[in-house]
Scaffold this motif. Sequence first.
Motif, PDB file in Angstrom:
ATOM      1  N   SER A 111       0.804  -1.223   0.000  1.00 26.02           N
ATOM      2  CA  SER A 111       0.000   0.000   0.000  1.00 26.02           C
ATOM      3  C   SER A 111       0.835   1.271   0.000  1.00 26.02           C
ATOM      4  CB  SER A 111      -0.956   0.006   1.196  1.00 26.02           C
ATOM      5  OG  SER A 111      -0.255  -0.110   2.415  1.00 26.02           O
ATOM      6  N   ALA A 163       1.694   6.257   0.236  1.00 28.85           N
ATOM      7  CA  ALA A 163       0.388   5.616   0.104  1.00 28.85           C
ATOM      8  C   ALA A 163      -0.433   6.250  -1.001  1.00 28.85           C
ATOM      9  CB  ALA A 163      -0.361   5.687   1.437  1.00 28.85           C
ATOM     10  N   ARG A 186      -2.337   4.379  -4.086  1.00 30.25           N
ATOM     11  CA  ARG A 186      -3.759   4.566  -4.368  1.00 30.25           C
ATOM     12  C   ARG A 186      -3.974   4.969  -5.822  1.00 30.25           C
ATOM     13  NH1 ARG A 186      -7.754   4.896  -0.609  1.00 30.25           N
ATOM     14  NH2 ARG A 186      -8.926   6.144  -2.105  1.00 30.25           N
ATOM     15  N   ILE A 208      -4.253   0.599  -5.585  1.00 29.61           N
ATOM     16  CA  ILE A 208      -4.162  -0.235  -4.387  1.00 29.61           C
ATOM     17  C   ILE A 208      -4.610   0.581  -3.181  1.00 29.61           C
ATOM     18  CG2 ILE A 208      -2.644  -1.602  -2.904  1.00 29.61           C
ATOM     19  CD1 ILE A 208      -0.778  -1.936  -5.292  1.00 29.61           C
ATOM     20  N   ALA A 209      -5.582   0.061  -2.435  1.00 26.15           N
ATOM     21  CA  ALA A 209      -6.082   0.743  -1.231  1.00 26.15           C
ATOM     22  C   ALA A 209      -6.124  -0.245  -0.071  1.00 26.15           C
ATOM     23  CB  ALA A 209      -7.464   1.321  -1.479  1.00 26.15           C
ATOM     24  N   MET A 210      -5.859   0.263   1.124  1.00 24.32           N
ATOM     25  CA  MET A 210      -5.857  -0.585   2.311  1.00 24.32           C
ATOM     26  C   MET A 210      -6.846  -0.049   3.334  1.00 24.32           C
ATOM     27  SD  MET A 210      -2.621  -1.805   4.654  1.00 24.32           S
ATOM     28  CE  MET A 210      -2.850  -2.835   6.113  1.00 24.32           C
TER      29      MET A 210
END
Length: 517
Positions: free
Chosen positions: A76, A98, A102, A106-108
């Motif tokens: 992430s 991050a 994104r 990709i996101a967490m």
Amino acid sequence: MAARAEPRVAGCRSAGRSSKGRTMNSLPILKAREVHKQFADSPVLRGVHFELQAGQVHAVLGSNGAGKSVLMRIFSGILAPDRGQILLDGKVHTFADAGAARRAGIAMVHQELSLISSMTVAENIFLTRWNDGWTRFVDEAAMMRAASALLSRYDIELYPWQTVGSLTRGQQQLLEIAKALSGKVRVLILDEPSANLTAAEVRLLYRTVKRLAAQGMAIIYITHRLRDVFEVCDQLSILRDGRIAHTLPVAATSAQAVLTLMTAQLPSASWPAVNVPADDTAPLLQLRQSGRQQAALSVRAGEIVGLSGSGASAMLEAIFGLQALHGYTLALSGQEVHVRHPSEAIAHGLHLLPGDRRRAGLVLGLSVSENILLSLFDRLSTALLIDDARGQQIVTGLLRRLGLKTEDPGQQVRQLSGGHQQKVLMARALSTDGRILLLDEPGSGMDVQAQSVLWQIVRNYAAQGNAVLIASSDYAMLAALCDTCHLLADDGIGPPLAAAAGQQALLGALHGTPCQP
């Protein structure tokens, strides 16, 4: 190399979601290739290989310290690998932060919620990101429409105008997922999403995860609950000592087989038995659930008791006075007490070693000596002065007792290894002469040798007539070190489990296997 799965447990229903009928790309959407990460002198990831397909829910299992969180932070963009590569659609990517991850899709969703309870669902989704391009004013009607479209797209049953404070914990978890999905997300990482949810909320979460995967979302699902794995996941990987030890399809295995793989090659208990006082001796620490006569948890002199499950760390913090102790009363040496502040806890003979020692336990800019003596400054102080000679005498004795090797007690604690930093916290606890030690994830960020030394210190502490309560998800450590263990679940603290029954039995009980043989 993935291990060969054992046959499914007889009588167990078909587990997981079948991937039959769904098209899987031959090229993984996300891949880790030979990823390494080290902090100070402690390797955390040791050449991780991992693959994730579009439309797949991939569970990642492993005890605390196995490297799950670090790997997800690398995916992430929160951390950068020391060596190795992260690939998206077969192309190597390097994320500066991050935000870069994104933008790449990709996101967490972290276990800790980051919502503002006084704001609406729509406001939380687009917080700090809403901009109409021309004015400084927010077009609330447009925001509501955008939020409604987003929630509808992913079949998340929330209303944009609801305030977050009116939502259940499960609905708030879904809102966190909606926030993550508000960008162009292709890979979603869920960190313990079912923690602290009721049974009905967990079912709602499962339904949402299945819908997202059916729409082509690639999902990494971090969990300590095997129920989650067998309900919503297609593939599982087991991390051990910074490596992927096993990867296999969920539909081809069983809960028992997974437990066997998770406990393989873990150290067995080798500690000498402790002489625990007779049952009529008042426990040093006892928790009683409101409205019930029988104690839910007791720790007597000489005992080491484990606590695992959602909220275990929070329970230790509540006992120590860092937050309210909801639903339970605390008794120390047979007397009910109300601890409202850590200073009161220390006065009652309690001491806590927090899970995040660098943020919540140590003052990194202070010396080893100063960190050890933080709880003693009142006792070492006169009206105008601090008795430095007495303080250094205490520090020297504790350093020798714990085998903490530092040439200069004036050395900044930030310069020590993770194992030595944990010893500094242990020395501070022992400096107070307290009889009850609370350990929150004590082995986090430490290598096996450093953990072994720490466990011996803890065992010696208990053998001197003291009590230890450990909150941890490291099942091997709980089985090897503890006398009994409890599972903390939605309905409270479960009955004691004998650690002597073995690691696999303990792990199965704490995980809550989804079916019976």
